[in-house]
Design a protein around this motif. Structure first.
Motif, PDB file in Angstrom:
ATOM      1  N   GLY A  83     -11.644  -4.334   8.661  1.00 53.84           N
ATOM      2  CA  GLY A  83     -12.585  -4.278   7.538  1.00 53.84           C
ATOM      3  C   GLY A  83     -12.867  -2.851   7.104  1.00 53.84           C
ATOM      4  N   GLY A  84     -13.017  -1.949   8.069  1.00 52.72           N
ATOM      5  CA  GLY A  84     -13.236  -0.543   7.741  1.00 52.72           C
ATOM      6  C   GLY A  84     -12.044   0.074   7.022  1.00 52.72           C
ATOM      7  N   ALA A  85     -10.856  -0.286   7.480  1.00 52.62           N
ATOM      8  CA  ALA A  85      -9.645   0.240   6.839  1.00 52.62           C
ATOM      9  C   ALA A  85      -9.516  -0.273   5.404  1.00 52.62           C
ATOM     10  CB  ALA A  85      -8.417  -0.141   7.653  1.00 52.62           C
ATOM     11  N   ARG A  86      -9.810  -1.546   5.214  1.00 54.83           N
ATOM     12  CA  ARG A  86      -9.737  -2.105   3.854  1.00 54.83           C
ATOM     13  C   ARG A  86     -10.794  -1.476   2.936  1.00 54.83           C
ATOM     14  NH1 ARG A  86      -5.660  -5.307   2.988  1.00 54.83           N
ATOM     15  NH2 ARG A  86      -5.027  -6.763   4.603  1.00 54.83           N
ATOM     16  N   ALA A  87     -12.005  -1.273   3.449  1.00 53.85           N
ATOM     17  CA  ALA A  87     -13.054  -0.641   2.646  1.00 53.85           C
ATOM     18  C   ALA A  87     -12.657   0.796   2.289  1.00 53.85           C
ATOM     19  CB  ALA A  87     -14.385  -0.657   3.401  1.00 53.85           C
ATOM     20  N   PHE A  88     -12.095   1.520   3.260  1.00 50.23           N
ATOM     21  CA  PHE A  88     -11.645   2.885   3.001  1.00 50.23           C
ATOM     22  C   PHE A  88     -10.538   2.882   1.950  1.00 50.23           C
ATOM     23  CE2 PHE A  88      -9.016   6.631   3.754  1.00 50.23           C
ATOM     24  CZ  PHE A  88      -9.968   7.631   3.756  1.00 50.23           C
ATOM     25  N   GLN A  89      -9.644   1.927   2.032  1.00 55.44           N
ATOM     26  CA  GLN A  89      -8.556   1.840   1.057  1.00 55.44           C
ATOM     27  C   GLN A  89      -9.096   1.570  -0.349  1.00 55.44           C
ATOM     28  OE1 GLN A  89      -5.940  -1.521   1.384  1.00 55.44           O
ATOM     29  NE2 GLN A  89      -4.233  -0.379   0.496  1.00 55.44           N
ATOM     30  N   ARG A  90     -10.097   0.688  -0.464  1.00 58.90           N
ATOM     31  CA  ARG A  90     -10.687   0.426  -1.777  1.00 58.90           C
ATOM     32  C   ARG A  90     -11.372   1.672  -2.323  1.00 58.90           C
ATOM     33  NH1 ARG A  90     -11.917  -4.572   0.636  1.00 58.90           N
ATOM     34  NH2 ARG A  90     -13.989  -3.845   1.215  1.00 58.90           N
ATOM     35  N   TRP A  91     -12.009   2.449  -1.435  1.00 55.64           N
ATOM     36  CA  TRP A  91     -12.725   3.642  -1.857  1.00 55.64           C
ATOM     37  C   TRP A  91     -11.781   4.779  -2.213  1.00 55.64           C
ATOM     38  CZ3 TRP A  91     -13.070   8.392   0.829  1.00 55.64           C
ATOM     39  CH2 TRP A  91     -13.957   9.314   0.279  1.00 55.64           C
ATOM     40  N   SER A  92     -10.757   5.010  -1.366  1.00 55.06           N
ATOM     41  CA  SER A  92      -9.902   6.186  -1.534  1.00 55.06           C
ATOM     42  C   SER A  92      -8.571   5.883  -2.221  1.00 55.06           C
ATOM     43  CB  SER A  92      -9.612   6.822  -0.180  1.00 55.06           C
ATOM     44  OG  SER A  92      -8.738   5.995   0.565  1.00 55.06           O
ATOM     45  N   GLY A  93      -8.170   4.628  -2.185  1.00 51.47           N
ATOM     46  CA  GLY A  93      -6.853   4.292  -2.729  1.00 51.47           C
ATOM     47  C   GLY A  93      -5.726   4.458  -1.723  1.00 51.47           C
ATOM     48  N   GLU A  94      -6.055   4.883  -0.518  1.00 49.84           N
ATOM     49  CA  GLU A  94      -5.037   5.083   0.527  1.00 49.84           C
ATOM     50  C   GLU A  94      -5.396   4.313   1.774  1.00 49.84           C
ATOM     51  OE1 GLU A  94      -3.228   8.969   1.199  1.00 49.84           O
ATOM     52  OE2 GLU A  94      -4.688   9.765  -0.230  1.00 49.84           O
ATOM     53  N   TRP A  95      -4.366   3.750   2.409  1.00 46.81           N
ATOM     54  CA  TRP A  95      -4.560   3.094   3.695  1.00 46.81           C
ATOM     55  C   TRP A  95      -4.769   4.198   4.734  1.00 46.81           C
ATOM     56  CZ3 TRP A  95      -5.705  -1.619   5.011  1.00 46.81           C
ATOM     57  CH2 TRP A  95      -5.550  -2.025   6.341  1.00 46.81           C
ATOM     58  N   PRO A  96      -5.734   4.046   5.667  1.00 46.96           N
ATOM     59  CA  PRO A  96      -6.059   5.125   6.588  1.00 46.96           C
ATOM     60  C   PRO A  96      -5.000   5.415   7.647  1.00 46.96           C
ATOM     61  CG  PRO A  96      -7.442   3.236   7.013  1.00 46.96           C
ATOM     62  CD  PRO A  96      -6.660   2.946   5.797  1.00 46.96           C
ATOM     63  N   GLY A  97      -3.989   4.640   7.752  1.00 42.99           N
ATOM     64  CA  GLY A  97      -2.905   4.977   8.672  1.00 42.99           C
ATOM     65  C   GLY A  97      -2.741   4.030   9.820  1.00 42.99           C
ATOM     66  N   ASP A  98      -1.674   4.246  10.523  1.00 46.33           N
ATOM     67  CA  ASP A  98      -1.346   3.402  11.669  1.00 46.33           C
ATOM     68  C   ASP A  98      -1.722   4.070  12.958  1.00 46.33           C
ATOM     69  OD1 ASP A  98       1.579   2.471   9.926  1.00 46.33           O
ATOM     70  OD2 ASP A  98      -0.230   1.293  10.163  1.00 46.33           O
ATOM     71  N   THR A 101       0.849  -1.192   0.000  1.00 49.46           N
ATOM     72  CA  THR A 101       0.000   0.000   0.000  1.00 49.46           C
ATOM     73  C   THR A 101       0.879   1.234   0.000  1.00 49.46           C
ATOM     74  OG1 THR A 101      -0.125   0.094   2.392  1.00 49.46           O
ATOM     75  CG2 THR A 101      -1.845  -1.148   1.272  1.00 49.46           C
ATOM     76  N   THR A 102       0.273   2.354  -0.325  1.00 48.11           N
ATOM     77  CA  THR A 102       1.017   3.603  -0.333  1.00 48.11           C
ATOM     78  C   THR A 102       0.914   4.271   1.027  1.00 48.11           C
ATOM     79  OG1 THR A 102      -0.927   4.765  -1.128  1.00 48.11           O
ATOM     80  CG2 THR A 102       0.605   3.969  -2.802  1.00 48.11           C
ATOM     81  N   PRO A 103       1.878   5.128   1.365  1.00 50.64           N
ATOM     82  CA  PRO A 103       1.792   5.851   2.641  1.00 50.64           C
ATOM     83  C   PRO A 103       0.521   6.705   2.704  1.00 50.64           C
ATOM     84  CG  PRO A 103       3.985   6.072   1.686  1.00 50.64           C
ATOM     85  CD  PRO A 103       3.112   5.413   0.656  1.00 50.64           C
ATOM     86  N   THR A 104       0.085   6.973   3.898  1.00 51.75           N
ATOM     87  CA  THR A 104      -1.165   7.700   4.113  1.00 51.75           C
ATOM     88  C   THR A 104      -0.948   9.199   4.150  1.00 51.75           C
ATOM     89  OG1 THR A 104      -1.920   5.848   5.432  1.00 51.75           O
ATOM     90  CG2 THR A 104      -3.150   7.883   5.635  1.00 51.75           C
ATOM     91  N   SER A 105      -1.797   9.925   3.442  1.00 51.98           N
ATOM     92  CA  SER A 105      -1.734  11.382   3.474  1.00 51.98           C
ATOM     93  C   SER A 105      -2.573  11.883   4.659  1.00 51.98           C
ATOM     94  CB  SER A 105      -2.275  11.964   2.172  1.00 51.98           C
ATOM     95  OG  SER A 105      -3.657  11.701   2.047  1.00 51.98           O
TER      96      SER A 105
END
Length: 103
Positions: free
Chosen positions: A88-103, A9-13
């Motif tokens: 699951g929420g993080a994966r759904a957000f990643q599919r929607w936005s293209g970014e992992w929501p962060g650590d 995944t790409t780093p989170t903005s």
């Protein structure tokens, strides 16, 4: 500012982290409600006796062993549900936005 993300995944903005906060909050609330419902149903099936509700710390009619068992079971169920909901929420957000929501 960016953080490390899971492999592949790409780093989170910062904007992605801000956009994810309401999603994370809502999913946490729903997860807590779901975990509570699961715990109550499991306790009703597992608990001996007629009391369908789990004991609380200040219940004088319950043994310490029973109270600790209920607390441990509740904690385990809440932890598992939290991980499943958060991931699951993080994966759904990643599919929607293209970014992992962060650590």
């Amino acid at each position: 500012m960016t953080t490390t993300a899971p492999t592949g995944t790409t780093p989170t903005s910062t904007p992605a982290k801000i956009l994810y906060r309401p999603v994370g909050l809502a999913s946490s609330i729903l997860g807590g409600l779901l975990a509570n419902a699961i715990f109550r149903r499991v306790w009703q099936r597992a608990a001996p006796g007629e009391a369908p509700d789990p004991p609380r710390a200040l219940d004088s009619g319950s043994s310490l062993r029973t109270i600790l068992l209920a607390a441990g079971l509740q904690g385990a169920i809440f932890a598992v549900v939290k991980v499943v909901i958060d991931r699951g929420g993080a994966r759904a957000f990643q599919r929607w936005s293209g970014e992992w929501p962060g650590d």
